[in-house]
Design an enzyme around this catalytic site. Structure first.
Site, short mmCIF file in Angstrom:
data_model
loop_
_atom_site.label_atom_id
_atom_site.label_comp_id
_atom_site.label_asym_id
_atom_site.label_seq_id
_atom_site.Cartn_x
_atom_site.Cartn_y
_atom_site.Cartn_z
N ASP A 82 0.85 -1.20 0.00
CA ASP A 82 0.00 0.00 0.00
C ASP A 82 0.89 1.25 0.00
OD1 ASP A 82 -2.41 1.45 0.23
OD2 ASP A 82 -2.25 1.52 2.41
N GLU A 134 -1.48 5.84 -8.71
CA GLU A 134 -2.34 6.89 -8.13
C GLU A 134 -2.09 8.22 -8.84
OE1 GLU A 134 -2.49 7.32 -3.82
OE2 GLU A 134 -2.63 9.50 -4.01
N HIS A 208 -9.39 5.28 -1.78
CA HIS A 208 -8.61 5.28 -0.53
C HIS A 208 -9.35 6.07 0.54
CE1 HIS A 208 -4.49 3.78 -1.77
NE2 HIS A 208 -5.19 3.71 -2.88
N SER A 211 -12.50 4.62 5.45
CA SER A 211 -13.06 4.54 6.81
C SER A 211 -13.76 5.84 7.11
CB SER A 211 -11.94 4.36 7.85
OG SER A 211 -11.22 3.18 7.65
N ASN A 230 -10.20 0.82 0.14
CA ASN A 230 -9.18 0.68 1.19
C ASN A 230 -9.71 1.09 2.57
OD1 ASN A 230 -7.57 0.17 -1.01
ND2 ASN A 230 -6.00 1.67 -0.46
O1 G3H Z 1 -2.73 5.01 3.64
C1 G3H Z 1 -2.42 4.95 4.81
C2 G3H Z 1 -2.68 3.71 5.57
O2 G3H Z 1 -3.69 3.95 6.50
C3 G3H Z 1 -1.41 3.22 6.20
O3 G3H Z 1 -1.02 4.04 7.24
O4 G3H Z 1 1.41 4.50 6.83
O5 G3H Z 1 0.40 4.67 9.14
O6 G3H Z 1 0.74 2.43 8.04
P1 G3H Z 1 0.46 3.91 7.85
P1 13P Z 2 -8.39 4.89 6.01
O1 13P Z 2 -7.38 4.64 7.10
O2 13P Z 2 -8.90 6.28 6.03
O3 13P Z 2 -9.41 3.85 5.97
O4 13P Z 2 -7.57 4.79 4.61
C1 13P Z 2 -6.98 3.57 4.25
C2 13P Z 2 -6.19 3.70 3.00
O5 13P Z 2 -6.52 4.44 2.09
C3 13P Z 2 -4.99 2.86 2.88
O6 13P Z 2 -4.33 3.08 1.69
ZN ZN Z 3 -4.46 5.08 0.99
#
Ligand code: G3H
Ligand code: 13P
Ligand code: ZN
Length: 284
Positions: A82, A134, A208, A211, A230
Site C-alpha cells: 500500500d 495513483e 482510498h 473509513s 481501502n
Molecule cells: O494510507 C495509509 C494507511 O492507513 C497506512 O497508514 O502509513 O500509518 O501504516 P500507515
Molecule cells: P483509512 O485509514 O482512512 O481507511 O484509509 C486507508 C487507506 O486508504 C490505505 O491506503
Molecule cells: Zn491510501
C-alpha cells in the site's frame, strides 16, 4: 490457495458491480481477523501492508503470515503493498513474494509519475505481480487546507486518461474528496468527477481513505464503478476498542491473549460489515 494478484479478482468485480475490500495489516491478529472475515463471508480479499507496516513488522513476517493464511483460506487472497513510494520498495516486495504492489507517484509531476510507474510495471510484469497507480493527492484528515485547495488536488479526468493509457496499470487510485484517518465532519465525495473518470477510463478504480465514509456514499461510489476500497482506520478503531474494553474491565490483566483475542474478534466483525457493504460477500 496460493496468493493471487488483483487481476484474478478486480476485473470480475468491476464487471459485476461490486468492490473488493483492501484491508491494512500490521500484525498477526489483524491478518487473522481479515482472513476470518473473508472466509465467513465467502469473499475474495486484499490484505495490504504500508511501508510503515513493513518497517514495524518486517517484510518477511508480513509475507510469511499472509502466504500461510492464504494457503489455508478457501477464498482468493491478494498480498498488496500500500502506497509504495519508491522503485526499490516495490521491487523488494515483488522479490519477497507480494502478489501486488502500489506505486504511489502522486507527489511527482505527471511525466515523472508515469515514468516511475512504468519502471515498476516492467519488473512486476515479469513476476506476475499486479500494479496499482495513483493520480491526484489523497491527503490526511489532519491536513489543514480549505475546500478549494482540496479540490485543486483532486484527480483531473484528462490527466487520468493520459496516466492510464501511458502506463497500463491494473488498478487506479483517484482523489475525489476522501482522506486518510478519522474525519472531523462528514466527507463530501465528488461523484460527478468519479462518473466522468469512469466514463473515460476502463481501469478498475480504487477508493482510498474509506473509513468513516457514510455507507450510502460507499454504495454510490461502487455503483459508479469503484471496485477496490481501502480500509485501515476502522480496523485500528476496532482493535483499540477491543483492547480498551478488556483493560477497563480488568486493568490488571497481564495475559496478552485475553487482551488481543477480543480485539481480533472486534476486527473480524468490522471487516465482515465492510465486505457485505461492498457487495463482495458470496463472490469467492
Ligand atoms: O494510507 C495509509 C494507511 O492507513 C497506512 O497508514 O502509513 O500509518 O501504516 P500507515
Ligand atoms: P483509512 O485509514 O482512512 O481507511 O484509509 C486507508 C487507506 O486508504 C490505505 O491506503
Ligand atoms: Zn491510501
Amino acid at each position: 490457495m496460493p496468493l493471487v494478484n488483483m487481476n484474478a479478482i478486480l476485473p470480475k468485480a468491476q464487471k459485476e458491480g461490486y468492490a473488493i475490500g483492501a484491508f491494512n495489516c500490521n500484525n498477526m491478529e489483524i491478518i487473522q481477523a481479515i482472513i476470518a472475515a473473508a472466509t465467513i463471508e465467502k469473499s475474495p480479499v486484499i490484505i495490504q501492508a504500508s511501508q510503515g507496516a513493513i518497517k514495524y513488522a518486517g517484510i518477511d513476517y508480513i509475507t510469511a503470515l499472509t502466504k500461510l493464511a492464504a494457503e489455508k483460506a478457501p477464498v482468493p487472497v491478494v498480498l498488496h503493498l500500500d502506497h509504495g513510494t519508491s522503485f526499490e520498495q516495490a521491487v523488494s516486495c515483488i522479490v519477497t513474494g507480494f502478489s501486488s504492489v502500489m506505486i504511489d507517484g502522486s507527489k511527482h509531476p505527471l511525466p515523472e509519475n508515469i515514468e516511475l510507474t512504468n519502471r515498476v510495471l516492467a519488473v512486476a510484469r515479469c513476476a506476475n505481480v499486479s500494479v496499482e497507480g495513483e493520480l491526484g493527492k489523497i491527503g490526511g484528515t489532519e491536513d489543514d487546507i480549505s475546500v478549494s485547495e482540496k479540490e485543486a488536488l483532486y484527480t483531473d479526468p484528462d490527466e487520468a486518461v493520459e496516466y492510464v493509457t501511458s502506463t497500463g496499470v491494473d488498478a487506479f487510485a483517484i482523489a475525489i474528496g476522501t482522506a486518510h484517518g478519522q474525519y472531523k465532519g462528514e466527507p463530501k465525495l465528488d461523484f460527478d468527477r468519479l462518473a466522468e473518470i469512469r466514463k473515460r477510463v476502463t481501469t478498475p478504480i480504487v477508493l482510498h481513505g474509506s473509513s468513516g465514509v457514510p455507507d450510502d456514499a460507499i454504495r454510490q461510489a461502487v455503483e459508479l464503478g469503484v471496485c477496490k476500497i481501502n480500509i485501515d482506520t476502522n480496523i485500528r478503531e476496532a482493535f483499540m476498542g477491543g483492547v480498551v474494553s478488556v483493560l477497563e474491565k480488568n486493568p490488571k490483566e497481564i495475559d496478552p491473549r485475553k487482551v488481543l483475542g477480543p480485539a481480533r474478534e472486534a476486527m473480524t466483525e468490522i471487516v465482515r460489515e465492510k465486505i457485505r457493504l461492498f457487495g463482495s460477500a458470496g463472490k469467492a
